[in-house]
Scaffold this motif. Structure first.
Motif, mmCIF file in Angstrom:
data_model
loop_
_atom_site.group_PDB
_atom_site.id
_atom_site.type_symbol
_atom_site.label_atom_id
_atom_site.label_comp_id
_atom_site.label_asym_id
_atom_site.label_seq_id
_atom_site.Cartn_x
_atom_site.Cartn_y
_atom_site.Cartn_z
ATOM 1 N N ALA A 136 -0.614 -4.321 1.533
ATOM 2 C CA ALA A 136 -0.823 -5.212 2.498
ATOM 3 C C ALA A 136 -1.494 -4.919 3.779
ATOM 4 O O ALA A 136 -2.346 -5.486 3.946
ATOM 5 C CB ALA A 136 0.891 -5.668 3.074
ATOM 6 N N ASN A 137 -1.546 -3.653 4.186
ATOM 7 C CA ASN A 137 -2.083 -3.067 5.452
ATOM 8 C C ASN A 137 -3.757 -3.097 4.912
ATOM 9 O O ASN A 137 -4.670 -3.540 5.758
ATOM 10 C CB ASN A 137 -1.802 -1.848 5.871
ATOM 11 C CG ASN A 137 -0.598 -1.727 6.448
ATOM 12 O OD1 ASN A 137 -0.044 -3.159 6.970
ATOM 13 N ND2 ASN A 137 0.271 -0.810 6.755
ATOM 14 N N MET A 138 -3.814 -2.901 3.649
ATOM 15 C CA MET A 138 -5.635 -2.435 3.147
ATOM 16 C C MET A 138 -5.951 -4.088 3.032
ATOM 17 O O MET A 138 -7.068 -4.067 3.324
ATOM 18 C CB MET A 138 -5.283 -1.898 1.930
ATOM 19 C CG MET A 138 -4.906 -0.529 1.852
ATOM 20 S SD MET A 138 -4.798 0.471 0.289
ATOM 21 C CE MET A 138 -6.497 0.283 -0.390
ATOM 22 N N LEU A 139 -5.253 -4.909 2.497
ATOM 23 C CA LEU A 139 -5.829 -6.413 2.320
ATOM 24 C C LEU A 139 -6.031 -6.635 3.763
ATOM 25 O O LEU A 139 -7.189 -7.541 4.129
ATOM 26 C CB LEU A 139 -4.868 -7.275 1.927
ATOM 27 C CG LEU A 139 -4.717 -6.891 0.133
ATOM 28 C CD1 LEU A 139 -3.332 -7.633 -0.529
ATOM 29 C CD2 LEU A 139 -5.972 -7.277 -0.438
ATOM 30 N N SER A 140 -5.087 -6.494 4.695
ATOM 31 C CA SER A 140 -5.325 -7.191 5.965
ATOM 32 C C SER A 140 -6.583 -6.413 6.639
ATOM 33 O O SER A 140 -7.371 -7.170 7.291
ATOM 34 C CB SER A 140 -4.073 -6.874 7.014
ATOM 35 O OG SER A 140 -3.070 -7.691 6.458
ATOM 36 N N ALA A 141 -6.601 -5.274 6.486
ATOM 37 C CA ALA A 141 -7.875 -4.489 7.110
ATOM 38 C C ALA A 141 -9.112 -4.871 6.470
ATOM 39 O O ALA A 141 -10.236 -4.789 7.141
ATOM 40 C CB ALA A 141 -7.733 -3.110 6.878
ATOM 41 N N ALA A 142 -9.131 -5.374 5.278
ATOM 42 C CA ALA A 142 -10.381 -5.847 4.646
ATOM 43 C C ALA A 142 -10.686 -7.314 4.973
ATOM 44 O O ALA A 142 -11.729 -7.791 4.617
ATOM 45 C CB ALA A 142 -10.190 -5.757 3.089
ATOM 46 N N GLY A 143 -9.870 -7.860 6.001
ATOM 47 C CA GLY A 143 -10.398 -9.145 6.329
ATOM 48 C C GLY A 143 -9.638 -10.387 5.929
ATOM 49 O O GLY A 143 -9.872 -11.434 6.260
ATOM 50 N N THR A 144 -8.542 -9.946 4.718
ATOM 51 C CA THR A 144 -8.016 -11.202 4.350
ATOM 52 C C THR A 144 -6.990 -11.848 5.490
ATOM 53 O O THR A 144 -6.221 -11.256 6.231
ATOM 54 C CB THR A 144 -6.910 -10.668 3.312
ATOM 55 O OG1 THR A 144 -7.761 -9.762 2.356
ATOM 56 C CG2 THR A 144 -6.008 -11.782 2.701
ATOM 57 N N ASP A 145 -7.020 -13.031 5.301
ATOM 58 C CA ASP A 145 -6.316 -13.870 6.208
ATOM 59 C C ASP A 145 -5.301 -14.936 5.930
ATOM 60 O O ASP A 145 -4.415 -15.480 6.620
ATOM 61 C CB ASP A 145 -7.284 -14.668 7.366
ATOM 62 C CG ASP A 145 -8.180 -15.771 6.620
ATOM 63 O OD1 ASP A 145 -7.794 -16.017 5.397
ATOM 64 O OD2 ASP A 145 -9.186 -16.253 7.261
ATOM 65 N N HIS A 146 -5.043 -14.881 4.356
ATOM 66 C CA HIS A 146 -4.159 -15.580 3.993
ATOM 67 C C HIS A 146 -3.932 -15.259 2.267
ATOM 68 O O HIS A 146 -4.898 -14.718 1.841
ATOM 69 C CB HIS A 146 -4.673 -17.179 3.745
ATOM 70 C CG HIS A 146 -3.382 -18.089 3.542
ATOM 71 N ND1 HIS A 146 -2.956 -19.513 4.262
ATOM 72 C CD2 HIS A 146 -2.693 -18.210 2.514
ATOM 73 C CE1 HIS A 146 -2.256 -19.691 3.774
ATOM 74 N NE2 HIS A 146 -1.569 -19.346 2.726
ATOM 75 N N ILE A 147 -2.654 -14.907 2.020
ATOM 76 C CA ILE A 147 -2.431 -14.834 0.546
ATOM 77 C C ILE A 147 -1.597 -15.828 -0.406
ATOM 78 O O ILE A 147 -0.632 -16.187 0.153
ATOM 79 C CB ILE A 147 -1.644 -13.359 0.671
ATOM 80 C CG1 ILE A 147 -2.002 -12.122 1.313
ATOM 81 C CG2 ILE A 147 -0.901 -12.808 -0.937
ATOM 82 C CD1 ILE A 147 -3.316 -11.428 0.293
#
Length: 219
Positions: free
Chosen positions: A14-25
């Motif tokens: 979850a942290n990796m996805l957020s750090a990569a710039g993801t704003d919605h899952i």
């Protein structure tokens, strides 16, 4: 079994996805719905249940005489929801493990005598539990056994176990490509969920609610 100080890998992802710039899952049938709480961004956890219900009614003519079965106690909520929607009975298999991936015993709770048993789970890996559960259902007098899964991982001996089992069909969604596995056995069938994800993306992009998809399959 929960172990103290065990890593929570989902939080790392979850942290990796957020750090990569993801704003919605947008995802489908998380193994544990609590994983949504690991994200600091919006998460839409869609369900395969509407597509499963549609497939059941269209492909199993005896669905009114079926029993929805959970291969473990943890899936009881999932199978009771489907059983209620179909207005049929449900059952579950209680299993005790000596150690990881090794089942000590299985006990069927419920009646499947002369009925079509439909095993429902969120995923299957090596299919050892699935095939043992099917054997238990046949021992209890089930007329036929189907298996419906959201995510078909099918690693190791999974395909040969499915092919050599008495299960009529193992039905999975297309969250994981199954083209190669389907060439190895005719028992693996797929439910296409691309329209569910596409409609979720469209609704999110246009600022519309995705709640409709929790109980309906988009046309």
């Amino acid at each position: 079994m929960l172990q103290s100080r065990a890593p929570i890998s989902a939080k790392l992802v979850a942290n990796m996805l957020s750090a990569a710039g993801t704003d919605h899952i947008i995802t489908l049938d998380l193994h544990a719905s609590q994983i949504q709480g690991f994200f600091d961004i919006p998460v839409d956890n869609l369900y395969a249940e509407p597509a499963v219900l549609k497939w059941l009614k269209e492909n199993i003519s005896e669905w009114r005489n079926c029993v929805i079965v959970s291969p473990d106690a943890g899936g009881a909520k999932r199978v009771t929801s489907i059983a209620d929607r179909l207005n049929v009975d449900f059952a579950l298999i209680h299993k005790e493990r000596k150690k990881a991936n090794e089942i000590a015993s299985m006990v069927l709770v419920g009646d499947v005598q002369d009925k079509v048993a439909i095993l429902v789970d969120d995923m299957a890996d090596t299919c050892g539990t699935l095939c043992h559960a099917a054997e238990k259902l046949f021992e209890a007098g089930a007329a036929k056994v189907y298996a419906i899964l959201t995510h078909g991982i099918f690693s190791g001996p999974a395909v040969s176990r499915i092919e050599n089992s008495a299960i009529e069909a193992v039905v999975v969604t297309t969250t994981i490509p199954q083209d190669e596995k389907m060439k190895q056995t005719s028992k693996i069938q797929c439910i296409d969920i691309s329209m569910i994800l596409a409609e979720a993306i469209r609704r999110t992009h246009n600022g519309e609610s995705v709640s409709y998809l929790f109980s309906h399959v988009p046309m």
